[in-house]
Design an enzyme around this catalytic site. Structure first.
Site, PDB file in Angstrom:
ATOM      1  N   LYS A 135       4.710 -19.569  -7.424  1.00 11.75           N
ATOM      2  CA  LYS A 135       3.791 -18.720  -6.600  1.00 11.75           C
ATOM      3  C   LYS A 135       2.633 -19.480  -6.161  1.00 11.75           C
ATOM      4  O   LYS A 135       1.846 -19.550  -5.317  1.00 11.75           O
ATOM      5  CB  LYS A 135       4.014 -17.512  -7.162  1.00 11.75           C
ATOM      6  CG  LYS A 135       3.135 -16.353  -6.280  1.00 11.75           C
ATOM      7  CD  LYS A 135       2.803 -15.184  -6.921  1.00 11.75           C
ATOM      8  CE  LYS A 135       2.004 -14.232  -6.097  1.00 11.75           C
ATOM      9  NZ  LYS A 135       2.633 -13.670  -4.885  1.00 11.75           N
ATOM     10  N   ASN A 186      17.389  -7.468  -4.924  1.00 15.57           N
ATOM     11  CA  ASN A 186      16.271  -7.405  -4.267  1.00 15.57           C
ATOM     12  C   ASN A 186      15.815  -8.886  -3.840  1.00 15.57           C
ATOM     13  O   ASN A 186      14.569  -8.954  -3.641  1.00 15.57           O
ATOM     14  CB  ASN A 186      15.326  -6.482  -5.256  1.00 15.57           C
ATOM     15  CG  ASN A 186      14.379  -6.091  -4.320  1.00 15.57           C
ATOM     16  OD1 ASN A 186      14.383  -6.011  -3.189  1.00 15.57           O
ATOM     17  ND2 ASN A 186      13.280  -5.505  -5.043  1.00 15.57           N
ATOM     18  N   SER A 194       1.125   7.074   3.290  1.00 20.20           N
ATOM     19  CA  SER A 194      -0.009   6.340   2.911  1.00 20.20           C
ATOM     20  C   SER A 194      -0.823   5.956   4.052  1.00 20.20           C
ATOM     21  O   SER A 194      -0.427   5.417   5.198  1.00 20.20           O
ATOM     22  CB  SER A 194       0.532   4.786   2.087  1.00 20.20           C
ATOM     23  OG  SER A 194       1.296   4.044   3.101  1.00 20.20           O
ATOM     24  N   CYS A 196       6.832 -11.995  -5.698  1.00 15.91           N
ATOM     25  CA  CYS A 196       7.389 -11.624  -7.073  1.00 15.91           C
ATOM     26  C   CYS A 196       7.106 -10.159  -7.156  1.00 15.91           C
ATOM     27  O   CYS A 196       6.231  -9.576  -6.653  1.00 15.91           O
ATOM     28  CB  CYS A 196       7.024 -12.596  -8.082  1.00 15.91           C
ATOM     29  SG  CYS A 196       7.135 -14.130  -7.702  1.00 15.91           S
ATOM     30  N   TRP A 220      14.785   0.402  -7.257  1.00 12.48           N
ATOM     31  CA  TRP A 220      13.624  -0.600  -7.561  1.00 12.48           C
ATOM     32  C   TRP A 220      13.377  -0.831  -8.954  1.00 12.48           C
ATOM     33  O   TRP A 220      12.143  -1.169  -9.098  1.00 12.48           O
ATOM     34  CB  TRP A 220      12.632  -0.113  -6.420  1.00 12.48           C
ATOM     35  CG  TRP A 220      12.934  -0.123  -5.078  1.00 12.48           C
ATOM     36  CD1 TRP A 220      14.016  -1.096  -4.833  1.00 12.48           C
ATOM     37  CD2 TRP A 220      12.251  -0.213  -3.817  1.00 12.48           C
ATOM     38  NE1 TRP A 220      14.160  -1.264  -3.178  1.00 12.48           N
ATOM     39  CE2 TRP A 220      13.109  -0.307  -2.802  1.00 12.48           C
ATOM     40  CE3 TRP A 220      10.976   0.564  -3.515  1.00 12.48           C
ATOM     41  CZ2 TRP A 220      12.507  -0.238  -1.602  1.00 12.48           C
ATOM     42  CZ3 TRP A 220      10.812   0.813  -2.520  1.00 12.48           C
ATOM     43  CH2 TRP A 220      11.540   0.537  -1.257  1.00 12.48           C
ATOM     44  N   ASP A 227      10.769  10.410  -0.023  1.00 13.05           N
ATOM     45  CA  ASP A 227      11.138   9.157   0.689  1.00 13.05           C
ATOM     46  C   ASP A 227      12.451   8.442  -0.193  1.00 13.05           C
ATOM     47  O   ASP A 227      12.426   8.390  -1.288  1.00 13.05           O
ATOM     48  CB  ASP A 227       9.984   7.919   0.285  1.00 13.05           C
ATOM     49  CG  ASP A 227       8.794   8.390   1.152  1.00 13.05           C
ATOM     50  OD1 ASP A 227       8.867   8.864   2.293  1.00 13.05           O
ATOM     51  OD2 ASP A 227       7.543   8.298   0.671  1.00 13.05           O
ATOM     52  N   HIS A 261       4.293  -2.992  10.881  1.00  7.84           N
ATOM     53  CA  HIS A 261       4.400  -4.106  10.086  1.00  7.84           C
ATOM     54  C   HIS A 261       3.384  -5.189  10.846  1.00  7.84           C
ATOM     55  O   HIS A 261       3.452  -6.449  10.486  1.00  7.84           O
ATOM     56  CB  HIS A 261       5.902  -4.932  10.094  1.00  7.84           C
ATOM     57  CG  HIS A 261       6.599  -4.141   9.160  1.00  7.84           C
ATOM     58  ND1 HIS A 261       7.494  -3.105   9.491  1.00  7.84           N
ATOM     59  CD2 HIS A 261       6.691  -3.754   7.782  1.00  7.84           C
ATOM     60  CE1 HIS A 261       7.930  -2.355   8.519  1.00  7.84           C
ATOM     61  NE2 HIS A 261       7.666  -2.688   7.257  1.00  7.84           N
TER      62      HIS A 261
HETATM   63  N1  GLN Z   1       5.544   7.228   1.851  1.00 10.42           N
HETATM   64  C1  GLN Z   1       5.451   5.952   1.566  1.00 10.42           C
HETATM   65  C2  GLN Z   1       4.239   5.347   2.267  1.00 10.42           C
HETATM   66  O1  GLN Z   1       3.726   5.841   3.394  1.00 10.42           O
HETATM   67  C3  GLN Z   1       6.782   5.197   2.056  1.00 10.42           C
HETATM   68  C4  GLN Z   1       6.932   3.741   1.984  1.00 10.42           C
HETATM   69  C5  GLN Z   1       8.264   3.311   2.481  1.00 10.42           C
HETATM   70  O2  GLN Z   1       9.084   3.860   2.871  1.00 10.42           O
HETATM   71  N2  GLN Z   1       8.402   2.203   2.033  1.00 10.42           N
HETATM   72  O3  GLN Z   1       3.775   4.170   1.865  1.00 10.42           O
END
Ligand code: GLN
Ligand code: ZN
Length: 767
Positions: free
Chosen positions: A18, A120, A444, A527, A572, A610, A705
């Protein structure tokens, strides 16, 4: 009997690859430096296996980025758009395919990436056109074989099977099937094998994991013609037809009919297939038993494995058996010896674990034990293994009677809200008084360098708990003020206290442990270090209430409590292998349920659970989906159902295929679901419309994104599309996902536009 390791992690024990890759990308080291580092890792891995006494050591299991991309590069399956980088060096072109290239007036997008089966790990998806041609452009399999040989290690080259390679790829234009390309690829494939055989390779591993999936039409016959051609051409080469990640199921007969001498099966994922395989294995074939789990961190139960080998021996005899890892060790962390900080990982738990280096030893040990002639050291290792297994079975660290009881006592109605949605809706609307097209975000807010530095300083002891908490409170207050001034309807606290949406909860739950170097490759140079669930899961104390309550105390608007759902937490993490995943998931569900109830008690009126990973937990075979939904959906519902009707439960998912699981999503019965939608231009919503999704839904209108700020017009256009398929009373307006990777500047601009969009829609559609 031979020991067979299907592949070794290539990131390096301390993520050397990496670091080298990223340094090279940034222009900090030369190509020669990068190659030297890569060679160091390869040689280290081979030597380590050689020293452990492994007979079948893989080569061509290394990759700078991804093994599927390597193969595309090898056979020159390079999409046309990369003609623009044809002047660059081979390595540069390779990385351009992986990451895109934007320099010196060239602008070419990367190839698509997707999950490798149900792992993953992400591979680069091959792209095919109707006129697709192949040629041997870059013989990496041979180069690696020779590199190993030059370093005194005889290896077994690994090649991705033709069918798996094609089937995991994508047709980039209409009018053909990628299966048709097998015929064209075959001569190049044979050329590669020829070069390996000429160089001295005796055994070649051909990976055909696609054989554990539901095969499309025609695949079976193409499997036959392809492998008949290969086998006929190389009568003296031993091919190991390698399958993993599941059982062969209805593809077993086909698989056994392919004329390759050795078959490898995954007995970790599908132990039940052993009997039938032994029964049907043709007399001239050998069987490689995948016994050591390549995808998890637990020590092998050697005694149980020896019993399976004995069973196989009784049926087909010792000289027809190989013993190996279940799949490549790519999915395991590298080396447990590095974990020497008892504050992170206690000795008691460490003795239950094995990472790649330790797994290699287990494979070798199994071959010795099967012959009943271990030397003193090996015998001692066996005893040690048995002791550890016994200790683990009975450890008080693992087994919590109260938790087990509670799962057993889950009652009929515990996975049901008090009333159906139609009734809950009225109570929620009365309690929240939200406008039409309510606005919210996914949880977030930007995790700035500053916020991350507080956490780092706090962990190092440079900040006291009180100082750290105060900084977080300030950040929360600022975010609340921002949301109020932007006129968002349902606020969030911003998740500034969280490093990661799973690790954060893992650290607060009983039954979890962590590592310092337990990294596994997710894609390219990325990673991840999944936390480890070793024991029964329970909550020590409330986990999020403090922050949500604080945020709520600052405003009269509802603040949404933010939790990660049980399926995502499970998915995860490295999960314990001594009980069904469903059982572990229910334990997590109960812990989250308690948190939900505590949030409600603390005055939180809206709670989001979530579940972005609920889809990736899907079994590989469609026939097993229903059983998965049974426990996964139930786990979510248990987490969500402890509250009053008037408390509004949200869930959030961010993946792009709902079509085949819309009923399961509806069965989760969340009051509101927010989903990723903007990049697909709301196409995803069609299925919600057709199916008449009963509850409320927030299709994402802001692609988080990208640093791009979408305009009000764009978001309005997206919402107008949504209004066409879903009744307006059911719609929310929100971004695609959390904003933690964004900067404040673009976040603010985008959310302003988002609220303006909602207001315009209200003016137009409100009565
Ligand atoms: N609640 C999380 C955030 O807002 C959701 C993240 C996700 O869906 N991967 O970061
Ligand atoms: Zn998301």
């Amino acid at each position: 009997m031979k020991s067979n390791v299907l592949g070794y992690p290539r990131i390096g024990e301390k993520r050397e690859l990496k670091k080298a890759n990223e340094a090279y990308w940034e222009g900090k080291i030369s190509q020669e430096d990068l190659v030297a580092e890569a060679n160091k890792i390869r040689i280290h891995n081979w030597k380590l296996q050689q020293e452990a006494g492994v007979e079948l050591i893989s080569s061509n299991d290394f990759s700078y980025y991804d093994q599927m991309l390597d193969f595309s590069f090898t056979v020159n399956a390079i999409p046309e758009r990369f003609a623009s980088v044809s002047k660059l060096s081979a390595l540069e072109r390779y990385f351009a395919m992986a990451r895109g290239y934007q320099k010196d007036g060239i602008d070419v997008t990367a190839m698509e990436m997707t999950k490798w089966f149900d792992t993953n790990y992400h591979y680069i998806v091959p792209e095919f056109t109707k006129n697709q041609q192949f040629k041997l452009a870059h013989n990496k399999p041979l180069e690696e074989y020779q590199l190993a040989k030059a370093n005194g290690v005889e290896t077994k080259p690994v090649l991705i099977g033709i069918l798996t390679y094609l089937l995991l790829g994508k047709e980039k234009e209409a009018g053909f099937s990628r299966l048709d390309l097998a015929e064209r690829l075959l001569p190049v494939y044979i050329e590669i094998i020829e070069s390996l055989v000429k160089a001295g390779a005796k055994t070649i591993q051909i990976d055909e994991p696609y054989l554990v999936l539901d095969l499309p039409e025609r695949a079976a016959s193409i499997y036959r013609t392809t492998y008949e051609a290969i086998a006929a051409k190389f009568p003296n080469t031993e091919f190991i037809l390698t399958t993993y990640f599941g059982g062969l199921g209805d593809n077993l007969n086909l698989t056994l009919s392919l004329p390759l001498q050795v078959l490898h099966i995954d007995l970790v994922r599908a132990p039940q297939q052993l009997d039938l395989v032994l029964e049907l294995l043709p007399p001239h074939k050998k069987l490689s038993l995948g016994l050591v789990d390549g995808r998890n961190v637990w020590k092998n139960d050697l005694e149980a494995s020896v019993a399976l080998i004995d069973k196989a021996e009784a049926k087909i005899g010792m000289d027809r058996i190989y013993v190996g890892t279940s799949c490549s060790l790519l999915h395991s962390p590298c080396n447990l010896e590095l974990e020497n900080n008892e504050k992170v990982l206690t000795l008691e738990i460490k003795q239950w674990l094995a990472f790649a280096k330790q797994k290699v030893k287990e494979v070798q040990l199994l071959t010795v034990l099967a012959f009943d002639n271990p030397n003193a050291e090996e015998a001692a290792s066996y005893e040690e293994n048995k002791r550890a297994a016994a200790a683990r079975r009975t450890s008080t660290l693992i087994h919590d009677k109260a938790v087990k009881e509670r799962v057993k006592n889950i009652a009929e109605g515990d996975d049901q809200r008090k009333s159906p949605f139609s009734k809950r809706k009225l109570a929620q609307h009365a309690a929240l008084g939200l406008p039409l097209f309510p606005t919210t975000t996914i949880g977030s807010f930007p995790q700035t360098t500053e916020v991350r530095s507080w956490r780092a300083r706090f962990k190092k002891g440079d900040l006291t708990q009180a100082e750290y908490d105060e900084l977080l409170e300030q950040e929360i207050e600022e975010s609340i003020r921002f949301q109020e001034s932007t006129d968002i309807d349902v606020l969030v606290h911003g998740e500034f206290e969280r490093n990661d949406m799973v690790e954060y909860f893992g650290e607060l739950l009983k039954g979890y442990t962590f590592t310092k170097f337990g990294w596994v490759q997710s894609y390219g140079s990325r990673c991840v270090k999944p936390p480890i669930i070793f024991g029964d899961i329970s909550r020590r104390a409330a986990m999020t209430v403090r922050w949500s309550k604080y945020a709520q105390s600052l405003t009269n608007r509802p603040v949404k409590g933010m939790l990660t759902g049980p399926v995502t937490i499970l998915q995860w993490s490295f999960v314990r292998d001594d009980q069904p995943r469903s059982e572990t998931c229910l334990q997590i569900a109960l812990a989250i349920r308690d948190e939900v109830v505590d949030l409600e008690r603390a005055g939180i009126k809206v709670i989001q659970i979530d579940e972005p990973a609920i889809r990736e937990g899907l079994p590989l075979r469609k026939a097993e989906w229903a059983a998965y939904f049974d426990w996964a959906i139930k786990a979510f519902r248990i987490a969500a159902s402890g509250v009053e009707d008037k408390t509004q439960i949200h869930t959030h998912m961010c993946y792009s295929e709902f079509n085949d699981m819309i009923e399961a999503i509806a069965a989760m019965d969340a009051d509101v679901i927010t989903i990723e939608c903007s990049r697909s231009q709301m196409e995803l919503l069609d299925v919600f419309g057709e199916f008449k999704y009963p509850n409320e839904i927030g299709p994402g209108v802001y692609d988080i994104h990208s640093p791009r700020v979408p305009s009000e017009e764009e978001m309005t256009a997206l919402m107008e599309k949504a209004i066409k398929v879903i009744p307006k009373e059911q719609l929310w307006v929100n971004p695609d996902c959390g904003l933690k990777t964004r900067h404040w500047e673009e976040t603010k601009a985008a959310l302003h536009a988002m609220v303006a969009t909602a207001k315009k829609l209200r003016a137009k559609y409100g009565k």
